[in-house]
Enzyme design. Structure first.
Site, PDB file in Angstrom:
ATOM      1  N   ASP A 121       0.845  -1.191   0.000  1.00 37.51           N
ATOM      2  CA  ASP A 121       0.000   0.000   0.000  1.00 37.51           C
ATOM      3  C   ASP A 121       0.890   1.254   0.000  1.00 37.51           C
ATOM      4  O   ASP A 121       2.101   1.194   0.260  1.00 37.51           O
ATOM      5  CB  ASP A 121      -0.962   0.003   1.195  1.00 37.51           C
ATOM      6  CG  ASP A 121      -2.172   0.915   0.943  1.00 37.51           C
ATOM      7  OD1 ASP A 121      -2.158   1.674  -0.054  1.00 37.51           O
ATOM      8  OD2 ASP A 121      -3.122   0.892   1.745  1.00 37.51           O
TER       9      ASP A 121
HETATM   10  C1  BGC Z   1      -5.036   3.326   0.377  1.00 34.28           C
HETATM   11  C2  BGC Z   1      -5.358   2.275  -0.644  1.00 34.28           C
HETATM   12  C3  BGC Z   1      -5.308   2.865  -2.034  1.00 34.28           C
HETATM   13  C4  BGC Z   1      -3.930   3.476  -2.245  1.00 34.28           C
HETATM   14  C5  BGC Z   1      -3.691   4.042  -3.624  1.00 34.28           C
HETATM   15  C6  BGC Z   1      -3.781   4.115   0.040  1.00 34.28           C
HETATM   16  O1  BGC Z   1      -3.613   5.202   0.870  1.00 34.28           O
HETATM   17  O2  BGC Z   1      -4.906   2.717   1.649  1.00 34.28           O
HETATM   18  O3  BGC Z   1      -6.604   1.714  -0.381  1.00 34.28           O
HETATM   19  O4  BGC Z   1      -5.582   1.886  -2.987  1.00 34.28           O
HETATM   20  O5  BGC Z   1      -3.755   4.511  -1.302  1.00 34.28           O
HETATM   21  O6  BGC Z   1      -4.382   5.205  -3.842  1.00 34.28           O
END
Ligand code: BGC
Length: 737
Positions: free
Chosen positions: A262
């Site tokens: 993530d």
């Molecule tokens: C979130 C994810 C998301 C990613 C990309 C993160 O901060 O936890 O769910 O897919 O950002 O935008």
């Protein structure tokens, strides 16, 4: 391309180029005419490294993606196309309801169809991978991301997540599919205190029994990617957790697709305090077999050295790169890097009549009627006062509809006006007065805090609301939580409606007229007072592009509501977590022989929720009779047939979600008081009487014992059948070894 082709590419890559495949940067690095201009200095990286980057985050639109891909390929020695990944969570241009509402449909078939629509829209804009679905089990409504989940139940969420993956991936049909990246592996929904990014500490038993099956259902449905979560699992952050990623995901479940960390989660291993620096963080994540580093300076600046010094093996690097190449290959990018995308196709495929009608269908089924004393559906001749800050608002799509077209959102006011000739609308108050809690995100509201808080302005809003209330025979109020209050980083300590919404509600009460309260929000909210003093309550969630049209049809009776909540609504914050499938405890309330002081309860409030899991009303009413089992004793290798009669006792047709739950009386480990094992959304005609059968199989009765083996232990069970988790029809049966 065949495997040999991919191997040839891999063998011809330099270490820099290999590392590049494992890096994901956001569009800002690629937005100028030169491929690599942008805020490179932020991550301390140079142009050459950027030109090797294997995937790009959150760029959208055919024009942009085509331009970047073209430029990228011109500079790429091996002509390996770049991947575009995006948070197409439940919306590209057309927004479905946010996932808590999708769960409330209890209709996986519809979800699959609607996710296929989203995939069609997004893939025609050049997007390849979506960071969806979120398969985190949620039981704490303080956590803002419950809006992104399908609720508190493992079985229901597994069915929904499977449907989402299938809908997105659509068997990889060219130009009509996205790779689905299931997230956030694992346990992210169990953040302590419901505070986002906080510590998670779950026993392995609970992970296997309650959390893992949802992620696994996505893998079994063919999800090609997995995202590791921000949180810890037994003290080790997921993104550097070998047991989690290597042993469970890859070895036990046989997942051989790409794993992405993530956003900045690799670098965050340093802030967790399990890596000394970004190089150490990169080594931890690589050794856990996390393939792609999203937006962190770790792999891009350190992986090459780690491989050269032997801290990360060449084999590990090659395996990770191969998984990324295989992903590109599965999308057919080596044959057609542009996947037939054009500005024209994007236009033709997005926000079409068909797409809007699918979003309407989903929205119809996602909205939950919580209370109704007969005021709904609205009688034709009634004068309606439509009051409240969401009645004419377009920001009702939830936080993750980041690509959506707000202009297309249908508001309740615009559609209800067409149905009700005698309608007066008034905003009554602002949706949000206190912008501080949103921090920088408040800018998205495009309002001036001083202006909206100006007493004259507020008095004016209220006085037009009073005029409307004076006029109406029925007052329809639109209240609730703004979409910026839930979603990522949207943890809350209080789950009440904003005080100025409650004030508006209290003004409405003074008219002694029927009140219909429509509640918007990304999570279960505290609705005790609203329920007590409203004649009908509707939970709208964030109902998406067609939300206003669906609410209108429900209000006037063109659509019979069928949504059922998938998270228990607490009575107050101190009860949290409150969920239907809890364990009995040694001192269950109402059943223990101890005096009431010394049983598992609160002395200052009830244990049970305001509304239980699976609950929701309709305009029709179906009764169950003749509940029978085909035998009382089931052998371990057998199944059981359950039969019953369903009678629609009303003259109204509608959809009813039959739910069946199991209680295992005795096990080597504690078993939940009830556990959903099956459901079916059934359409009933006016006055219809129908015989219905389903089976109880071994799959419904197995559980993880303390050795983490999946077992079926003989013994006594109770089956409950009905229309919510509190249903009363039940029968006992025995399983014999
Ligand atoms: C979130 C994810 C998301 C990613 C990309 C993160 O901060 O936890 O769910 O897919 O950002 O935008």
């Amino acid at each position: 391309m065949n495997k040999e082709g991919l191997e040839t590419i891999l063998n011809n890559l330099s270490i820099d180029e290999k590392v590049g495949q494992l890096i994901q940067l956001s569009g800002e690095f690629f937005s100028g005419d030169e491929l690599s201009i942008g805020p490179a200095s932020k991550l301390g990286i140079d142009d050459e490294k950027i030109s090797y980057v294997g995937s790009i985050l959150n760029v959208s639109g055919a024009e942009q993606t085509l331009k970047i891909q073209k430029k990228y390929l011109e500079n790429s020695r091996h002509k390996i196309p770049v991947l575009f990944m995006n948070d197409v969570i439940y919306a590209y241009k057309t927004a479905l309801p946010s996932p808590l509402g999708l769960g409330a449909t209890w209709n996986p078939k519809l979800i699959e169809k609607s996710f296929n629509m989203i995939a069609r829209e997004a893939s025609s804009a050049g997007i390849h991978v979506t960071f969806s679905p979120m398969a985190d089990l949620v039981r704490d409504p303080r956590w803002g991301r419950v809006a992104e989940s399908t609720g508190e139940d493992t079985f229901l969420s597994s069915q929904m997540i499977k449907a989402m993956v299938r809908g997105f991936q659509n068997n990889f049909e060219a130009n009509n599919s996205l790779v689905s990246c299931v997230k956030h592996f694992a346990g992210y929904g169990a953040a302590e205190g419901g505070r986002d990014y906080n510590t998670v500490d779950l026993s392995k038993w609970r992970l296997f029994q309650e959390h893992f099956p949802i992620y696994k259902s996505a893998i079994d449905a063919g999800a090609k990617m997995v995202m590791t979560s921000f949180n810890t699992i037994e003290g080790i952050p997921s993104t550097g957790n070998e047991w989690l990623v290597k042993d469970v995901l890859r070895k036990q479940w046989g997942f051989n697709g790409a794993v992405i960390a993530d956003y900045a989660a690799v670098a965050e291993l340093v802030y967790h305090g399990v890596a000394k620096d970004f190089s150490d963080a990169a080594a931890l994540a690589m050794n856990a077999s996390v393939d792609i580093d999203m937006k962190s300076p770790s792999y891009i600046n350190h992986l090459k050295k780690l491989v050269e010094s032997g801290v990360v093996s060449h084999e590990l690097l090659d395996a990770a790169v191969m998984r990324v190449l295989e992903l590109k290959n599965a999308l057919g990018l080596f044959e057609d890097p542009f996947r037939n995308v054009s500005v024209d196709t994007e236009k033709r495929n997005t926000l079409t009549k068909e797409n809007l009608s699918i979003s309407k269908e989903v929205s119809d089924e996602s909205i939950v009627l919580l209370e109704n004393n007969g005021v709904l559906p609205l009688k034709k001749d009634k004068k309606i006062a439509l009051v409240g800050p969401y009645a004419d608002a377009k920001d009702i799509v939830g936080m993750w509809a980041i690509n959506t077209d707000f202009k297309s959102v249908v508001t309740l006011k615009t559609s209800l006006e067409k149905e009700v000739p005698n309608l007066v609308y008034s905003k009554g108050t602002e949706s949000v007065l206190d912008l501080k809690s949103f921090g920088k995100l408040a800018a998205l509201l495009r309002v001036n805090e001083k202006e909206i808080n100006n007493p004259d302005h507020l008095v004016k809003l209220l006085s037009t609301a009073k005029e409307a209330m004076e006029y109406g025979d029925v007052i329809v109020l639109t209240l609730g939580e703004h979409m910026l209050a839930s979603g990522e980083g949207g943890s809350r300590q209080h789950l009440d409606l904003p005080q100025h919404h409650i004030d508006l509600f209290n003004v409405a009460r003074t008219y002694n007229k029927p009140i219909v309260s429509i509640i918007y929000g990304g999570r279960p909210l505290l609705l005790d007072e609203i329920s007590k003093y409203s004649d009908a309550v509707i939970f709208a969630g964030f109902p998406g592009t067609s939300g206003g049209a669906s609410l209108t049809d429900i209000l006037v009776g063109k659509v019979n509501p069928s949504g059922k909540i998938t998270m228990s609504f607490p009575r107050n914050v101190g009860q949290i977590p409150v969920y239907y499938n809890h364990f009995s405890t040694g001192r269950p309330m109402g059943k223990s022989s101890h005096s009431e002081r010394f049983v598992s309860r609160y002395i200052d409030g009830p244990n049970d929720p305001q509304y239980p899991f699976g609950y929701g009303l309709s305009y029709h009413d179906v009764k169950i009779s003749n509940l029978k089992l085909n035998k009382q004793i089931m052998k371990l290798n057998e199944s059981l047939e359950v039969s019953l009669t369903l009678t629609n006792v009303t003259n109204i047709k509608g959809k009813s979600t039959l739910q069946w739950y199991i209680h295992d009386h005795f096990g080597s480990v504690v078993r939940p008081v009830r556990q959903l094992v099956g459901f079916d959304k059934i359409e009933m005609k006016e006055k219809e009487v129908r015989d219905y059968t389903f089976r109880i199989t071994q799959r419904d009765l197995v559980f993880y014992n303390s050795n983490l083996d999946l077992v079926l232990e003989p013994g006594e069970f109770t089956l409950f059948v009905g229309f919510d988790s509190d249903c009363k029809n039940s029968m006992k049966f025995t399983v014999e070894g």
